[in-house]
Structure formats: structure tokens, C-alpha cells
Design an enzyme around this catalytic site. Sequence first.
Site, PDB file in Angstrom:
ATOM      1  N   LYS A   1      31.173  47.038  46.214  1.00  0.00           N
ATOM      2  CA  LYS A   1      32.360  47.301  45.383  1.00  0.00           C
ATOM      3  C   LYS A   1      32.141  48.502  44.471  1.00  0.00           C
ATOM      4  O   LYS A   1      31.050  48.655  43.884  1.00  0.00           O
ATOM      5  CB  LYS A   1      32.666  46.050  44.555  1.00  0.00           C
ATOM      6  CG  LYS A   1      33.934  46.117  43.713  1.00  0.00           C
ATOM      7  CD  LYS A   1      34.178  44.785  43.000  1.00  0.00           C
ATOM      8  CE  LYS A   1      35.451  44.781  42.189  1.00  0.00           C
ATOM      9  NZ  LYS A   1      35.728  43.464  41.565  1.00  0.00           N
TER      10      LYS A   1
ATOM     11  N   SER B   1      39.863  41.150  42.096  1.00  0.00           N
ATOM     12  CA  SER B   1      39.825  42.600  42.139  1.00  0.00           C
ATOM     13  C   SER B   1      38.955  43.157  43.253  1.00  0.00           C
ATOM     14  O   SER B   1      38.963  44.361  43.494  1.00  0.00           O
ATOM     15  CB  SER B   1      39.313  43.140  40.805  1.00  0.00           C
ATOM     16  OG  SER B   1      37.992  42.675  40.546  1.00  0.00           O
TER      17      SER B   1
ATOM     18  N   SER C   1      37.612  37.021  41.020  1.00  0.00           N
ATOM     19  CA  SER C   1      37.771  38.251  41.803  1.00  0.00           C
ATOM     20  C   SER C   1      36.930  38.332  43.073  1.00  0.00           C
ATOM     21  O   SER C   1      37.131  39.257  43.868  1.00  0.00           O
ATOM     22  CB  SER C   1      37.483  39.477  40.932  1.00  0.00           C
ATOM     23  OG  SER C   1      38.529  39.686  40.020  1.00  0.00           O
TER      24      SER C   1
END
Lengths: 73, 467
Positions: free
Chosen positions: B75, B145, B169
Site C-alpha cells: 500500500k 482505504s 481498512s
Amino acid sequence: MSDPEARDPVGLVAARLRDLGLDHPAIDPAETAADLADRIAASASLDALVPGSGGPDPTAFDPSWPDGPPAQG
Amino acid sequence: MTTIGEAARALRSGGTTSRELTEASLAAAEALNPDLSAFVIIDTGGALEAADAADEAIAAGRDLGPLMGVPVGVKDIVDMAGLPTRCGSPAYGPAPAATDATLVRRLRAGGAVIVGKTTTHELACGVYTPPVSNPWDLRRVPGGSSGGSGAAVAAGIVPMGIGSDTGGSIRIPASLCGTVGLKATYGRVSRAGVAALSWSLDHLGPLTATVEGSAATLEVLAGPDPRDPSASSRPVPEYSRGLDRGVDGLRIGVLHGSPVEPVQADVAETFADSADLLGRQGAAMVGVEVPELEHGLAAEFGIVCPEAAAYHRDLVRSRPDQIAPFIRALLVAGLMMEPEHYFKALQARRAIAGALRSAFVDNRLDALLTPTLPGTAVPKDADDLDYGASTEPAGAAYVRTTGPFNLSGLPALSVPAGFDRDGLPIGLQIAAAPFDEETALRVGACFESVAGVSGRRPPLSAPGAAG
């Protein structure tokens, strides 16, 4: 109270934004005032879980469970 | 792309090479990214170099661990030396990070091949992750997210993508994209070198195609770290061992009431069926209510708001126009609200964590089930989750069932549990006691083996994608 800004919530928020260095065209005092009211109301809902004063030390978060009975609050 | 387990076995038996796996992963990323936007950086050169190094290690008879030679994504809030960390925000520039995050160091030391950085919702603060598309329906959100990692794993580009989880997330995109997602206990995985959203709620972990993959990844990531004082020094178990022990003899709670309700009808049915299925495998299923969880959302946002504002205080003062309105409002509020609200939220967190502990101890639970989310993936242009008789803002709905396990720090795993009438994935969340990831993974592996939902692939996926 001669300053009209000081008599309304939006004016107070605008003044506080200036104090904090947050007076910027992208930050609207009226929207901020409404948002703050919502967040403070949400915070008030936590009174159901938290005593008015005192209560547990909130800074000592540890996910592990100590031996003994479950923590109360 | 195969699963982590399949890749590891094939690499060790000579059935494939890391270069072959990596070239396939890179080709899939290049082919699918125009539709998915799962990656913000595809690091072809770095990946092939790491793949060749892994192949050399294998040829030399060295075993660096379960991720050796396996392509993965990371990420884009995690520092990788030589690449920028953009955090999904126009406010973050192109300057490359100077050093690797501890998590990246561990991946590299374990021989993993990082093919690129996956898309994050802006500042890791949101559940839609634009412009990422859900591989099951490109018109719908992947969750967030860590939406880029969810889409990349679901589409079979990589068998593992790193995510972060402050209110759900990792588990939100895992549920909406039909992957496994593991948020381990707070402190189990070092956060050094990773942009924060909320220090006391942030967790890191994997999204994977299988439970076995999550266990293998956690073995690589977990452990103490002098760069992160919150990283636990507890010994790291071999999470991959014992995954096949089944659930016979375990007591598993089934959470009812707040914050599980309301849920979409298909989610409710799948959740009930999932609990029944585990019961038929020999677990004692116990209905549980934890009324204190009704206040989870208020506590969650009461903590995220000031902690995120403190972390981003320079940004919100100097360039608020470069922050999305929803996030900007949160950051401004965090700077304006009185400290009493923050400390009240922290105290509420203690009460919620204590209530969850009581639920486990009083009912002698080994694990606790909830639907991972109240609903499936919403269209990109929708604000609300639709329950038929009512609606709820998706930003709240997607956090209310996952957030309590950030507040309490308990490990929580999401596994694919079924599909709704539109063919969209539904997740099952399995929480366990602190640092008992083994039980969550054991229950998840048992469920995965009997539920029969992991073999379905989304319409948009890489050739040979794992089931």
C-alpha cells in the site's frame, strides 16, 4: 458585545479558525460550525459509557488481557 | 497468479521460478490496471531484480521463508526506499523515501518480490479508494482505504497485498472484493516507516487469496521493532501450523444486536448460514450481545479526529485546498475541539475493550463472529448503503462492524463467506483474544475449507488467477 462576530456560533468559529491559523478560503466557517456541532453531539453520546469525571486512565492502552477478572469500564 | 502456498511449493519443487511468477504478475498488472487502477506504481525493474535474487537463493538451497520469490503489492502509505510515498494525496510530492519501512525490510529479507505500490484512499482515510474499481463489478467501489490491494488480490495480480487498518481498512476491501484480510492484534506488526492516520488505532496486515497466505505473511511481518515502541516483543508463533485442526471443541460467539444490525438481507442470511456451517464442524456456537458496541463509531471518530489532525497539522494549515472536503473537515475539527472530547473517546474505548473482554471471558469464547460488513459494494456514485427499508451512509456503515476491533486491538480476520443476489462478495469476520491470531486463522481456515466460496473468480481477473 460590540463585535457582531462574537454573538453567533459561526462568528466564534471564524475567530477560532483565525486563532489557529486555519483561516483559508477552503475552510468555510459555517460548514465547520455545523460539523463541529455534529461531532460534539457524538462525543456527548459517549457519556453513556464514561463517568462525568474520574474514570479509567485513558492513556494506558494495551490490547493484552491481564490475569484476573475483566476490566470494568 | 497462484496462491502464496501454491507458489511456495512450486518454487521449491522446481515447477516454476520467481522470474516466471513475477513476469506474469507484472503482465497482469499492466493489462488490468487501466480498468482497476489498483497500482499507483508498477516497479518492473525492482521486481525483476528481486525475483532473480530469489531464484539464486532457491538455487543455492537457501530458504528465506514462505514469501520467498512470491510477487506482492504494498500500500502506498508504506515507505519503500527509492520510491515516493504519495498517500493518495496531491499534497504528497514525488520525492523518494530514503529508507524502507520495517515491514518492507521484512518482506525483502523474506525474499518477497514487491511488484508495486497499491492505491490507497486519500491519507488512508476513507472507504471508497477512488479511482480503484472492484473486479467483481467495475462500477462499484473496492472498499478502503486499502482498496488497491483488495482489487489487486481479488483480480489475481498478486496473491498478497499489504494494507493498513484504522477502522477496518484491511477488512473492508477484503469483504467487498472477496479476499481474505487479517488485522492482527495492535502492536503485532511494526508501523515504523508508515504514514499514520491514527497512532493508537492503526494496524498493518495482509490481504490474501487464502487464509494460508495470511498466516504465512504474518509470520514474516510480526515481531518486535526498536523503531516502533508499540511493536510487541511477544514470541511469534508459526501461524501456518495448525490451520487444519478444525473447530471441534471450540466455543464461538455469534454477535447479535448493535453494531451488527441493520444488515442487508443477503448478508444476514449468509451470516446465519456461516455460523451454522461452523457449528456443523463441531464448534459450540454461542449467541452474544455487547451493547457497549453501539458507541463504537462515536469512540472511533473521537480518536481518529484529533490524532489525524495532529499528524497532518502542517498540511491542514498550509494546503487545506489539497485535502478532500470530508477529510479536511475531520482534520479541522481535530484541531478545534477541546481535549476533553479526545480523552472521553479514549475512556470509551477502554469501556468497549472491557466489554469485549467480558464477552469472551464470561462466555468462555475462543472466537467471535460478525458479518465483516453490513452490506456489499456500493456503486461508485452512491453515498449510502441500502437495506431496503432504510439507508445508511456507507462511510459509517462500513466501519461500524469492523471498528470495535481497532478500539479493542483484538485480532480480526475477514474471509469470503458468500455472494449476494448481484454476485457481489460477502465477508465473515472472525475475532479472537489478544495475540491469539492462531485461533482466528484456524477458524478461518476451517470455514474456508468447507464453505466452498473461494473458488469463484471475479469477471476481471488475471489468467490463471487462484481460487
